[in-house]
Design a protein around this motif. Structure first.
Motif, short mmCIF file in Angstrom:
data_model
loop_
_atom_site.label_atom_id
_atom_site.label_comp_id
_atom_site.label_asym_id
_atom_site.label_seq_id
_atom_site.Cartn_x
_atom_site.Cartn_y
_atom_site.Cartn_z
N ALA A 1 0.87 -1.18 0.00
CA ALA A 1 0.00 0.00 0.00
C ALA A 1 0.90 1.23 0.00
CB ALA A 1 -0.90 0.00 1.23
N PHE A 2 0.59 2.20 -0.82
CA PHE A 2 1.38 3.42 -0.87
C PHE A 2 0.49 4.57 -1.29
CE2 PHE A 2 1.95 0.94 -4.71
CZ PHE A 2 1.63 1.83 -5.72
N GLU A 3 0.93 5.76 -0.98
CA GLU A 3 0.18 6.96 -1.31
C GLU A 3 0.37 7.29 -2.79
OE1 GLU A 3 0.01 11.62 0.09
OE2 GLU A 3 0.88 10.12 1.44
N ILE A 4 -0.70 7.79 -3.41
CA ILE A 4 -0.64 8.18 -4.82
C ILE A 4 -1.09 9.65 -4.90
CG2 ILE A 4 -1.41 7.69 -7.17
CD1 ILE A 4 -2.06 4.84 -6.22
N PRO A 5 -0.16 10.57 -4.63
CA PRO A 5 -0.53 11.99 -4.66
C PRO A 5 -0.68 12.50 -6.10
CG PRO A 5 1.81 11.77 -4.25
CD PRO A 5 1.24 10.38 -4.28
N SER A 6 -1.39 13.59 -6.24
CA SER A 6 -1.54 14.20 -7.56
C SER A 6 -0.23 14.86 -7.96
CB SER A 6 -2.64 15.27 -7.51
OG SER A 6 -2.65 15.99 -8.72
N PRO A 7 0.19 14.70 -9.20
CA PRO A 7 1.43 15.35 -9.65
C PRO A 7 1.20 16.78 -10.16
CG PRO A 7 0.67 13.85 -11.32
CD PRO A 7 -0.30 13.73 -10.17
N THR A 8 0.10 17.43 -9.76
CA THR A 8 -0.21 18.76 -10.27
C THR A 8 0.93 19.74 -10.02
OG1 THR A 8 -2.56 18.40 -9.96
CG2 THR A 8 -1.85 20.68 -10.14
N PHE A 9 1.53 19.69 -8.84
CA PHE A 9 2.59 20.65 -8.53
C PHE A 9 3.98 20.10 -8.79
CE2 PHE A 9 -1.11 22.04 -6.17
CZ PHE A 9 -1.22 23.33 -6.68
N THR A 10 4.18 18.80 -8.64
CA THR A 10 5.50 18.21 -8.91
C THR A 10 5.68 17.90 -10.39
OG1 THR A 10 4.66 15.99 -8.46
CG2 THR A 10 5.67 17.18 -6.62
N LEU A 11 4.61 17.90 -11.14
CA LEU A 11 4.52 17.61 -12.57
C LEU A 11 4.65 16.11 -12.89
CD1 LEU A 11 6.44 20.60 -14.19
CD2 LEU A 11 4.00 20.38 -13.75
N ILE A 12 5.55 15.40 -12.20
CA ILE A 12 5.72 13.96 -12.44
C ILE A 12 5.90 13.24 -11.10
CG2 ILE A 12 7.14 12.16 -13.49
CD1 ILE A 12 8.08 14.18 -15.53
#
Length: 180
Positions: free
Chosen positions: A58-69
């Motif tokens: 299990a791991f977190e899947i954050p949005s790449p909106t600010f990191t881009l990737i």
């Protein structure tokens, strides 16, 4: 090229479609996620990545909106998830090194129109539209994804017409041939 139209009546159905398609995923292919703000692109991407997770991981899947990737190597096939919403030119997309990642990863790209005219060959374009909980999902596959869409559609029709309607599908590790 294969085009399939699907209806998704809930977030769970969108996630289920992403999980189905993850069964056909291969490194070196791109999935281009198009649609307006709030259409369900990130929901699809997260479900796709989650479906590729190794058992018990299990791991977190954050949005790449600010990191881009964001890259994920804790999946059975490495995944790179890019969100190009904030880019203002195709040259900025070139600077991200997506081509290098594509050589070893599955590439999920939100807002692919920011790539410019050149999309990776052999891609799957997922366009999500609609309002409320109902979504129209258009799948356009090229190369290996064209065959994968045809196969997935045939499997879905088979299951729907059988006593196993609603059965889930999972990735099976290993050699399932009669030689074993």
């Amino acid at each position: 090229m294969t085009t399939i139209e699907r209806q998704s009546r809930s977030q769970a159905e969108t996630e289920g479609l992403a999980a189905e398609l993850s069964l056909f995923a291969q490194a070196g292919t791109a999935i281009l996620l198009a649609g307006g703000l709030g259409a369900g692109k990130s929901t699809f991407a997260r479900a796709f990545i989650r479906a590729l997770a190794l058992p018990g991981r299990a791991f977190e899947i954050p949005s790449p909106t600010f990191t881009l990737i964001q890259t994920y190597d804790e999946t059975r096939i490495p995944v790179a998830h890019a969100d190009l919403y904030r880019l203002t030119s195709a040259s900025q997309a070139d600077e991200l090194g997506l081509e290098d990642l594509l050589s070893s990863h599955i590439l999920l790209v939100e807002w692919p129109e920011h790539l410019g005219l050149e999309a990776p060959a052999g891609n799957l374009r997922v366009t999500i539209g609609g309002h409320g909980t109902a979504r129209a999902v258009r799948l356009v596959g090229r190369g290996a994804w064209s065959r994968a869409l045809q196969r997935n559609d045939a499997i879905a029709r088979f299951i729907a017409a059988s006593p196993w309607r609603g059965a889930g599908r999972e990735f099976l590790e290993g050699d399932a041939s009669f030689r074993r």
